[in-house]
Design a protein around this motif. Structure first.
Motif, PDB file in Angstrom:
ATOM      1  N   PHE A  84       1.601  -5.186 -26.019  1.00 22.49           N
ATOM      2  CA  PHE A  84       0.413  -5.656 -25.526  1.00 22.49           C
ATOM      3  C   PHE A  84      -0.084  -7.288 -27.041  1.00 22.49           C
ATOM      4  O   PHE A  84      -0.393  -6.573 -27.511  1.00 22.49           O
ATOM      5  CB  PHE A  84      -0.104  -4.638 -24.805  1.00 22.49           C
ATOM      6  CG  PHE A  84      -2.362  -5.296 -24.459  1.00 22.49           C
ATOM      7  CD1 PHE A  84      -1.952  -5.476 -23.581  1.00 22.49           C
ATOM      8  CD2 PHE A  84      -3.060  -4.915 -25.160  1.00 22.49           C
ATOM      9  CE1 PHE A  84      -3.692  -6.401 -22.631  1.00 22.49           C
ATOM     10  CE2 PHE A  84      -4.011  -5.481 -24.625  1.00 22.49           C
ATOM     11  CZ  PHE A  84      -4.443  -6.326 -23.374  1.00 22.49           C
ATOM     12  N   LEU A  85      -0.531  -8.016 -25.735  1.00 23.51           N
ATOM     13  CA  LEU A  85      -0.758  -8.884 -27.399  1.00 23.51           C
ATOM     14  C   LEU A  85      -2.280  -9.275 -27.401  1.00 23.51           C
ATOM     15  O   LEU A  85      -2.732  -9.794 -28.839  1.00 23.51           O
ATOM     16  CB  LEU A  85      -0.276  -9.901 -26.787  1.00 23.51           C
ATOM     17  CG  LEU A  85       1.521  -9.919 -27.286  1.00 23.51           C
ATOM     18  CD1 LEU A  85       2.090 -11.426 -26.260  1.00 23.51           C
ATOM     19  CD2 LEU A  85       1.741  -9.334 -28.097  1.00 23.51           C
ATOM     20  N   LEU A 107      11.110  -1.583 -38.509  1.00 25.06           N
ATOM     21  CA  LEU A 107      10.466   0.234 -39.209  1.00 25.06           C
ATOM     22  C   LEU A 107       9.008  -0.399 -40.132  1.00 25.06           C
ATOM     23  O   LEU A 107       8.929  -0.222 -41.508  1.00 25.06           O
ATOM     24  CB  LEU A 107      11.902   0.308 -40.385  1.00 25.06           C
ATOM     25  CG  LEU A 107      13.179   0.338 -39.513  1.00 25.06           C
ATOM     26  CD1 LEU A 107      13.790   1.414 -40.553  1.00 25.06           C
ATOM     27  CD2 LEU A 107      13.055   2.156 -38.198  1.00 25.06           C
ATOM     28  N   LEU A 108       8.062  -0.229 -39.234  1.00 26.81           N
ATOM     29  CA  LEU A 108       6.593  -0.567 -40.138  1.00 26.81           C
ATOM     30  C   LEU A 108       6.603   0.090 -41.764  1.00 26.81           C
ATOM     31  O   LEU A 108       7.392   2.005 -41.110  1.00 26.81           O
ATOM     32  CB  LEU A 108       5.785  -0.410 -39.331  1.00 26.81           C
ATOM     33  CG  LEU A 108       5.169  -0.761 -38.140  1.00 26.81           C
ATOM     34  CD1 LEU A 108       4.174  -0.170 -37.265  1.00 26.81           C
ATOM     35  CD2 LEU A 108       5.040  -2.065 -38.299  1.00 26.81           C
ATOM     36  N   GLY A 113       1.854  -7.125 -38.678  1.00 27.36           N
ATOM     37  CA  GLY A 113       0.655  -7.432 -38.526  1.00 27.36           C
ATOM     38  C   GLY A 113       0.737  -8.648 -37.505  1.00 27.36           C
ATOM     39  O   GLY A 113       1.260  -8.735 -36.929  1.00 27.36           O
ATOM     40  N   LYS A 114      -1.043  -8.936 -37.990  1.00 27.05           N
ATOM     41  CA  LYS A 114      -1.372  -9.960 -36.824  1.00 27.05           C
ATOM     42  C   LYS A 114      -0.021 -11.015 -36.563  1.00 27.05           C
ATOM     43  O   LYS A 114       0.514 -11.382 -38.062  1.00 27.05           O
ATOM     44  CB  LYS A 114      -2.326 -11.351 -37.240  1.00 27.05           C
ATOM     45  CG  LYS A 114      -3.115 -11.929 -36.123  1.00 27.05           C
ATOM     46  CD  LYS A 114      -4.090 -11.610 -36.477  1.00 27.05           C
ATOM     47  CE  LYS A 114      -4.649 -13.436 -35.890  1.00 27.05           C
ATOM     48  NZ  LYS A 114      -4.944 -13.589 -34.541  1.00 27.05           N
ATOM     49  N   ALA A 142      -7.873   0.131 -35.154  1.00 26.17           N
ATOM     50  CA  ALA A 142      -8.766  -1.138 -34.450  1.00 26.17           C
ATOM     51  C   ALA A 142      -7.995  -2.383 -35.737  1.00 26.17           C
ATOM     52  O   ALA A 142      -8.138  -3.863 -35.972  1.00 26.17           O
ATOM     53  CB  ALA A 142     -10.278  -1.967 -35.458  1.00 26.17           C
ATOM     54  N   GLN A 143      -7.060  -2.342 -36.589  1.00 29.12           N
ATOM     55  CA  GLN A 143      -6.249  -3.103 -37.232  1.00 29.12           C
ATOM     56  C   GLN A 143      -4.744  -3.690 -36.722  1.00 29.12           C
ATOM     57  O   GLN A 143      -4.088  -2.123 -36.678  1.00 29.12           O
ATOM     58  CB  GLN A 143      -5.952  -2.434 -38.635  1.00 29.12           C
ATOM     59  CG  GLN A 143      -6.637  -3.345 -39.705  1.00 29.12           C
ATOM     60  CD  GLN A 143      -8.359  -2.409 -39.232  1.00 29.12           C
ATOM     61  OE1 GLN A 143      -7.979  -1.550 -39.443  1.00 29.12           O
ATOM     62  NE2 GLN A 143      -9.382  -3.056 -39.474  1.00 29.12           N
ATOM     63  N   TYR A 144      -4.005  -4.141 -36.457  1.00 32.38           N
ATOM     64  CA  TYR A 144      -2.837  -4.790 -36.080  1.00 32.38           C
ATOM     65  C   TYR A 144      -2.059  -3.743 -36.614  1.00 32.38           C
ATOM     66  O   TYR A 144      -1.701  -4.101 -37.826  1.00 32.38           O
ATOM     67  CB  TYR A 144      -2.252  -6.135 -35.901  1.00 32.38           C
ATOM     68  CG  TYR A 144      -3.389  -6.580 -34.249  1.00 32.38           C
ATOM     69  CD1 TYR A 144      -2.626  -6.525 -33.475  1.00 32.38           C
ATOM     70  CD2 TYR A 144      -3.932  -8.498 -35.386  1.00 32.38           C
ATOM     71  CE1 TYR A 144      -2.638  -7.513 -32.464  1.00 32.38           C
ATOM     72  CE2 TYR A 144      -3.857  -8.636 -33.874  1.00 32.38           C
ATOM     73  CZ  TYR A 144      -3.620  -8.624 -32.943  1.00 32.38           C
ATOM     74  OH  TYR A 144      -4.238  -9.250 -31.803  1.00 32.38           O
TER      75      TYR A 144
END
Ligand code: GRF
Length: 187
Positions: A84-85, A107-108, A113-114, A142-144
């Motif tokens: 979902f973008l 692998l975050l 990120g945006k 609320a942050q990507y």
């Protein structure tokens, strides 16, 4: 019965894996698919599985009253983002604390990120000379791509790997692990 919504903008292969996994489940049901793209294959797929889908504009999506009413109409208590973008507005994060999850094809905290979605993620992983990649399931804030990590699975990167082949490998892992991770969180 817990009702979940899947939010997706694209092909919807993860959405489909989730829908299939919970068909006939005793405790969990996918009750709604939300998309911001009327032409996304995920919308047709939801229809084929007889799941209610809603196409929402950016204005509708960001409007607390209208989106809340939509989610309430299907008694949604949990949201899974699957490609979902659109950024999740803060009011929605607050309304569903630790009840919104996302899947990311790397692998975050690396490669997130945006703007980091689709092929770009895998290209960045290869350009960085990584020897492994994978998928990350995480809570949404609320942050990507910055919420707390719930699960990760790795794949090895082959010597002749390209972005397409890596995407396929990671996607297979996603389909296998995303529905099970959701089940673990809800049971
Ligand atoms: C997946 O790679 C997922 O990790 C990312 O977007 C892609 C969605 O693919 N967030 P699909 O629409 O589920 O096929």
């Amino acid at each position: 019965m817990k009702h979940i919504a899947v939010f997706a903008s694209g092909s919807g292969s993860n959405a489909e894996a989730i829908i299939r996994y919970f068909e006939n489940h005793t405790h969990i049901r996918v009750a709604l698919v939300v998309s911001n793209n009327p032409l996304a294959p995920v919308v047709k797929m939801a229809h084929q599985h007889r799941i209610i889908s809603a196409i929402v504009s950016k204005n509708f999506f960001e409007d607390e009253a209208r989106m809340s009413a939509l989610l309430q109409s299907q008694q949604i208590g949990f949201i899974a983002l699957a490609g979902f973008l659109q950024l999740i507005p803060e009011w929605l994060v607050k309304k569903f604390p630790n009840q919104i999850v996302n899947i990311h094809p790397a692998l975050l905290p690396k490669f997130g990120g945006k703007g980091m979605y689709g092929k770009k993620v895998h290209e960045a992983v290869l350009a960085a000379g990584e020897t492994e990649s994978g998928m990350t399931i995480h809570y949404v804030n609320a942050q990507y791509d910055e919420g707390e990590i719930i699960a990760q699975q790795k794949v090895q990167i082959a010597a002749n790997e390209n972005a397409e082949s890596l995407a396929q490998k990671v996607l297979q892992l996603e389909h296998e692990h995303y529905p099970k991770a959701i089940e673990r969180l809800l049971m």
